[in-house]
Scaffold this motif. Structure first.
Motif, PDB file in Angstrom:
ATOM      1  N   VAL A  32       0.640  -1.157   0.042  1.00  0.00           N
ATOM      2  CA  VAL A  32       0.105   0.206  -0.100  1.00  0.00           C
ATOM      3  C   VAL A  32       0.932   1.221  -0.092  1.00  0.00           C
ATOM      4  O   VAL A  32       0.673   2.166  -0.869  1.00  0.00           O
ATOM      5  CB  VAL A  32      -1.013   0.085   1.267  1.00  0.00           C
ATOM      6  N   GLU A  33       1.824   1.322   0.687  1.00  0.00           N
ATOM      7  CA  GLU A  33       2.787   2.359   1.098  1.00  0.00           C
ATOM      8  C   GLU A  33       3.479   2.733  -0.472  1.00  0.00           C
ATOM      9  O   GLU A  33       3.840   3.835  -0.727  1.00  0.00           O
ATOM     10  CB  GLU A  33       3.713   2.215   1.878  1.00  0.00           C
ATOM     11  N   LEU A  42       0.861   4.331  -2.786  1.00  0.00           N
ATOM     12  CA  LEU A  42       0.663   5.593  -2.629  1.00  0.00           C
ATOM     13  C   LEU A  42       1.911   6.738  -2.907  1.00  0.00           C
ATOM     14  O   LEU A  42       1.844   7.798  -3.296  1.00  0.00           O
ATOM     15  CB  LEU A  42       0.414   5.837  -0.821  1.00  0.00           C
ATOM     16  N   GLN A  83       1.856   9.644  -5.168  1.00  0.00           N
ATOM     17  CA  GLN A  83       2.205  10.880  -4.598  1.00  0.00           C
ATOM     18  C   GLN A  83       0.721  11.306  -3.912  1.00  0.00           C
ATOM     19  O   GLN A  83       0.214  12.296  -3.942  1.00  0.00           O
ATOM     20  CB  GLN A  83       2.502  12.115  -5.507  1.00  0.00           C
ATOM     21  N   LEU A  84       0.158  10.365  -3.317  1.00  0.00           N
ATOM     22  CA  LEU A  84      -1.101  10.631  -2.326  1.00  0.00           C
ATOM     23  C   LEU A  84      -1.057  10.288  -1.055  1.00  0.00           C
ATOM     24  O   LEU A  84      -0.291   9.130  -0.804  1.00  0.00           O
ATOM     25  CB  LEU A  84      -2.287   9.907  -3.014  1.00  0.00           C
ATOM     26  N   PRO A  85      -1.536  11.074  -0.140  1.00  0.00           N
ATOM     27  CA  PRO A  85      -1.569  10.978   1.371  1.00  0.00           C
ATOM     28  C   PRO A  85      -2.391   9.864   1.720  1.00  0.00           C
ATOM     29  O   PRO A  85      -3.547   9.734   1.606  1.00  0.00           O
ATOM     30  CB  PRO A  85      -1.949  12.210   2.033  1.00  0.00           C
ATOM     31  N   ALA A  86      -1.805   8.939   2.594  1.00  0.00           N
ATOM     32  CA  ALA A  86      -2.474   7.900   3.227  1.00  0.00           C
ATOM     33  C   ALA A  86      -3.656   8.153   4.046  1.00  0.00           C
ATOM     34  O   ALA A  86      -4.571   7.646   4.324  1.00  0.00           O
ATOM     35  CB  ALA A  86      -1.459   7.030   3.947  1.00  0.00           C
ATOM     36  N   LEU A 143      -7.570   6.674   2.925  1.00  0.00           N
ATOM     37  CA  LEU A 143      -7.098   6.434   1.851  1.00  0.00           C
ATOM     38  C   LEU A 143      -6.321   4.906   1.946  1.00  0.00           C
ATOM     39  O   LEU A 143      -6.555   3.954   1.346  1.00  0.00           O
ATOM     40  CB  LEU A 143      -6.440   7.304   0.816  1.00  0.00           C
ATOM     41  N   GLY A 144      -5.307   5.117   2.773  1.00  0.00           N
ATOM     42  CA  GLY A 144      -4.312   3.954   3.099  1.00  0.00           C
ATOM     43  C   GLY A 144      -5.386   2.727   3.645  1.00  0.00           C
ATOM     44  O   GLY A 144      -5.143   1.720   3.225  1.00  0.00           O
ATOM     45  N   LEU A 189      -7.346   1.183   0.726  1.00  0.00           N
ATOM     46  CA  LEU A 189      -6.386   0.584  -0.345  1.00  0.00           C
ATOM     47  C   LEU A 189      -6.095  -0.838   0.290  1.00  0.00           C
ATOM     48  O   LEU A 189      -5.718  -2.000  -0.192  1.00  0.00           O
ATOM     49  CB  LEU A 189      -5.015   1.292  -0.638  1.00  0.00           C
ATOM     50  N   SER A 213      -0.159   1.380 -10.666  1.00  0.00           N
ATOM     51  CA  SER A 213      -0.037   2.592 -10.658  1.00  0.00           C
ATOM     52  C   SER A 213      -0.158   3.258 -11.929  1.00  0.00           C
ATOM     53  O   SER A 213      -0.741   4.515 -11.947  1.00  0.00           O
ATOM     54  CB  SER A 213       1.328   2.995 -10.018  1.00  0.00           C
ATOM     55  N   ALA A 269      -7.510  11.596  -4.645  1.00  0.00           N
ATOM     56  CA  ALA A 269      -7.745  10.346  -3.714  1.00  0.00           C
ATOM     57  C   ALA A 269      -9.139   9.701  -3.698  1.00  0.00           C
ATOM     58  O   ALA A 269      -9.516   8.622  -3.983  1.00  0.00           O
ATOM     59  CB  ALA A 269      -7.833  10.959  -1.922  1.00  0.00           C
TER      60      ALA A 269
END
Length: 551
Positions: free
Chosen positions: A298-299, A302, A306-309, A322-323, A326, A334, A342
């Protein structure tokens, strides 16, 4: 519906081309409007001849329009041919339904669409359109059968009952499964589905998996059916038809039971319920688990996007980070979702399907226990459910869990002798029954269990040996296939004890089988029929004295 589903209409009834008639009337209406507008144009329609480039662009547009229209027409004409080709495919799956209110038909259509989306050839028919010749030439068939009243077939299936079910048949080449719909308040629950299942077995057809009972549209039972469809289609990660409402349980402990085994490692997991919850279950019940992806996967996604969890999104009917969303969904490539915000990304996600495990403990033991073998895919990656439970989740982690009742595998009366047969992690379901029998003081228990090596794979041996020493298990027979030059499995041990088997059955024992659908379960069934005879085995099935939880 997908193009590789061949759906057969009612024999002898000509289908009216309503779509073509409607299109014809629409074109006539447009032509009439055009003629009506002609008198309004009493002057020249265009004051000057269009420029040359306008003629060119008009020609290009007309060419593209003609090409697209031709492509659509070719696809519409080729679709029936593909359906006919599917109908003659030797690897096709027949999906037949018998419905009183339309619910069975809806489930059959959804079943057919699920298999078709997985790339399988499917033929969808009402059961009234299935005759003996169709079954004799079919290789695989799935039946969705509802029951009306006290075990009666739906009205549209009466012709099938009269013409097919009433006659003996020989179907040695057919593999089948039955989804039986009913209402448990009636005495003959799912009666027609059971009757159909028994007739197919008697005809020599081989079950793909055991009959699935659905009480008043129970979503859990339907997810169990879909679980089997995923295995049949060799796509076990198909999303659930309906979302599962889980409770947040806690992973208290995970212990490997077979270190050094040549098979995959098996773990005993102990889980505790949410604070204030007092869960209850019976031996035979199932834990539905909501798996999650590995945190590093997942990390990585993201980071690539370039999206914040922590970004809040709507995922199904829940508001999640969002994390977190996912972690509960099939992860897209990707490149396929690059540039999405998001929420737009969350809108593309498909939830991971649930996984099912037999509960291995009783509520009185203070925790819910599972026995899970860590499975690996051909590419070496961990299995979806076992990867989460055996590798990614750490003690203290939250585990999404729902208990599903499984009445078809609930315990017999304590006074009835019980024969428990299983292999591998199937010992989980059998252990729950032995624990329940020990609590009830039921001592006439006979366990037959098989695995690879005694030194590594005698799962739950401490519990079994303690119960045996306390006189709560009368007899234990073991088969460890890798310990002898000639491999012996649990069905061979059962055959060697044929006289004892007959004695226990004469004493009205119940036979419960839990474990592998491939190899063990059909092997045990064959020995039962060899020792007891087909007629008695069928009677045991009808009486509920022979039950299976196999996968």
């Amino acid at each position: 519906m997908s193009a590789n589903i061949a759906s057969t209409g009612t024999p002898g009834v000509r289908r009216v081309p309503y779509a073509a008639i409607g299109n014809g009337f629409a074109l006539l209406g447009l032509l009439a409007l055009a003629i009506a507008f002609v008198p309004l144009h009493d002057d020249a329609w265009w004051p000057a001849s269009p420029q040359r480039m306008r003629w060119i662009w008009a020609a290009v547009a007309m060419t593209l329009y003609a090409a697209i229209s031709g492509r659509l027409l070719w696809r519409s004409r080729s679709r029936p041919r593909r359906a006919r080709d599917a109908a003659t495919s030797g690897d096709q799956v027949l999906v037949a339904w018998a419905s009183q209110t339309g619910f069975a038909q809806q489930l059959a259509e959804r079943t057919a669409a699920t298999l078709a989306d997985a790339g399988m050839d499917v033929q969808l028919r009402a059961l009234a359109q299935v005759d003996a010749a169709t079954l004799a030439t079919a290789s695989r068939a799935l039946f969705v059968a509802s029951t009306t009243g006290e075990g009666d077939p739906p009205d549209p299936a009466l012709a099938f009952v009269r013409d097919v079910l009433a006659a003996p048949a020989t179907l040695p080449s057919l593999q089948f499964a039955v989804l039986a719909l009913g209402d448990r308040e009636y005495e003959h629950f799912c009666g027609f589905g059971h009757r159909l299942d028994q007739w197919l077995r008697k005809a020599g057809a081989t079950p793909l998996f055991d009959l699935v009972e659905v009480d008043n549209g129970d979503a859990g039972a339907l997810r169990h059916w879909q679980h089997h469809l995923g295995l049949l289609a060799q796509q076990p990660e198909l999303s659930d038809w309906s979302p599962v409402t889980y409770e947040p349980w806690r992973l208290r402990e995970r212990v490997e039971l077979n270190p050094g085994s040549v098979g995959g490692p098996v773990f005993r997991l102990a889980l505790s319920p949410p604070a204030g919850m007092q869960p209850t279950w019976q031996a035979g019940d199932i834990a539905e688990i909501g798996p999650r992806n590995a945190a590093d996967a997942v990390e990585s996604l993201l980071a690539a996007l370039q999206l914040p969890a922590a970004a809040q999104v709507r995922f199904g009917d829940r508001q999640l980070a969002l994390g977190d969303a996912l972690s509960r969904a099939h992860l897209p490539e990707s490149a396929a979702v690059a540039g999405l915000e998001a929420q737009a990304l969350a809108d593309t996600l498909k939830p991971l399907p649930h996984r099912e495990y037999s509960i291995a403990s009783q509520p009185s033991e203070g925790n819910l226990q599972l026995l899970v073998r860590h499975m690996r895919r051909p590419d070496g990656r961990s299995g979806l459910g076992s990867g989460w439970l055996c590798e990614y989740a750490q003690p203290g982690a939250t585990i999404d869990l729902r208990i599903r009742g499984n009445p078809n595998f609930h315990p017999p009366a304590p006074q009835r002798p019980m024969i428990l047969i299983g292999n591998g992690t199937g010992i989980a379901g059998l252990r729950a029954h032995l624990a329940a029998r020990a609590e009830a003081g039921a001592r006439r228990n006979w366990l037959l269990f098989g695995e690879r090596n005694r030194g590594h794979d005698f799962l739950c041996h401490d519990d079994i040996e303690r119960w045996q020493a306390d006189g709560l298990v009368e007899r234990v027979d073991l088969a460890f296939s890798r310990d002898d030059a000639q491999r012996r499995y649990v069905q061979h041990v059962l055959r060697d004890a044929a006289d004892t088997l007959r004695t226990w059955v004469d004493d009205v024992a119940a036979i419960y089988v839990c474990g592998s659908l491939q190899g063990m379960a059909p092997g045990v069934d064959a020995v039962l029929r060899e020792v007891l005879g087909d007629a008695l085995v069928e009677q045991l099935l009808r009486d509920g004295r022979y039950r299976r939880d196999v996968y």
